[in-house]
Design an enzyme around this catalytic site. Structure first.
Site, PDB file in Angstrom:
ATOM      1  N   TYR A   1       0.686  -1.173  -0.039  1.00 33.46           N
ATOM      2  CA  TYR A   1      -0.019   0.026  -0.041  1.00 33.46           C
ATOM      3  C   TYR A   1       1.137   1.417   0.131  1.00 33.46           C
ATOM      4  CZ  TYR A   1      -4.029   2.819   1.362  1.00 33.46           C
ATOM      5  OH  TYR A   1      -4.912   3.779   1.192  1.00 33.46           O
TER       6      TYR A   1
ATOM      7  N   LYS B   1      -1.100  -1.216  -3.973  1.00 30.97           N
ATOM      8  CA  LYS B   1      -2.230  -0.215  -4.148  1.00 30.97           C
ATOM      9  C   LYS B   1      -1.541   1.091  -4.295  1.00 30.97           C
ATOM     10  CE  LYS B   1      -6.190   1.692  -1.686  1.00 30.97           C
ATOM     11  NZ  LYS B   1      -6.912   1.547  -0.557  1.00 30.97           N
TER      12      LYS B   1
END
Length: 284
Positions: free
Chosen positions: A129, A157
């Site tokens: 992330y 992400k």
């Protein structure tokens, strides 16, 4: 595994303030029926920092019961405790969403060492992330490309607040088997145009089918349809983020009868009626 739209579920609360697991199931089923490819549990949108360990376990168990791909957020900024949390994930979880170490701001060599150690410890593939405006830790395309070569690191992400040069560089030369998922809702369309495989998008709680269609259109090369969808959904996303996430989303979901209350836990406060009304007017 990581293609399409994955919805990072809000955590609904009932009138007593308890987690409403029946509403988690209802909401999960709704977004999957509308075209979501998978679910994300215990992300920032789910107010994970405000949940007890028991509540987190209940959310995961409920989401696993949906039979869909499930990515679980695993937070931590030190390697040892994060590795332990990964080892404790229950069977059936598809992947773990792990943020770049926050607050400590290690070197990029430290970021590489951190994720390589986690990849060796984790029973499930890792999705990095990358969200530097929350972590305070920039990470280059070269670092992400290097990490993407590890067989247990499945993707990233990507949420840098826009389309930057590193996004262009990374998507122009991806490691085999490494996927890029958009994480900034308003910028998902241009990221898909550059080659992203999908997105983890809080906005996709609403008008899920259109977000799924956006992915399909870009992957099919239908730029005319994709541009029109992208512009409309960017306006929706902007309205949903006029107040801290997930307050407006919860307000609209409650207005539609999908969750029992619009309540959030402190330090968040519920969104104002005007913000909710503007967002609801833009949602299909």
């Amino acid at each position: 595994m990581l293609k399409g739209i994955h919805v990072p579920l809000v955590t609904p609360f009932d009138e007593s303030g308890a987690v409403a697991l029946d509403a988690v199931e209802k909401l999960a089923r709704h977004v999957l029926d509308q075209g979501a490819s998978g679910l994300v549990a215990l992300g920032t949108t789910g107010e994970v920092a405000a949940l007890t360990a028991e509540e987190r376990a209940g959310v995961i168990e409920t989401c696993l019961g949906m039979g869909a791909p499930l990515v679980v957020g695993v937070s931590g900024n030190d390697t040892r405790s994060t590795a332990q949390a990964l080892r404790e994930l229950p069977a059936g979880v598809t992947a773990a969403l792990v943020p770049v170490p926050y607050f400590l701001r290690p070197s990029e060599r430290g970021v590489i060492a951190h994720f390589e150690a986690l990849a060796e410890a984790s029973p499930v593939p890792i999705v990095i992330y990358h969200i530097p405006y929350r972590t305070g830790q920039p990470v280059s395309a070269a670092t992400l490309r290097h990490l993407g070569g590890h067989p247990m690191i499945a993707g990233v992400k990507y949420a840098t607040g826009g389309i930057d040069q590193d996004a262009v560089d990374l998507l122009g030369d991806l490691p085999t088997g490494f996927e890029v998922l958009g994480g900034d809702d308003a910028y998902i369309s241009p990221l898909l145009a550059l080659g992203a495989s999908g997105g983890i998008l809080a906005s996709a709680h609403l008008d899920t089918g259109s977000f799924a269609d956006l992915v399909t259109a870009w992957h099919a090369g239908d730029a005319v349809r994709a541009r029109a969808l992208g512009h409309r959904l960017a306006r929706l996303s902007a309205a949903l983020f006029t107040e801290p996430n997930p307050t407006v989303i919860k307000g609209v979901l409650h207005a539609r009868g999908l969750i029992p209350t619009a309540d959030v836990r402190l330090p968040l406060l519920p969104a104002g009626a005007d913000s909710i009304a503007r967002a609801e007017a833009l949602a299909a």
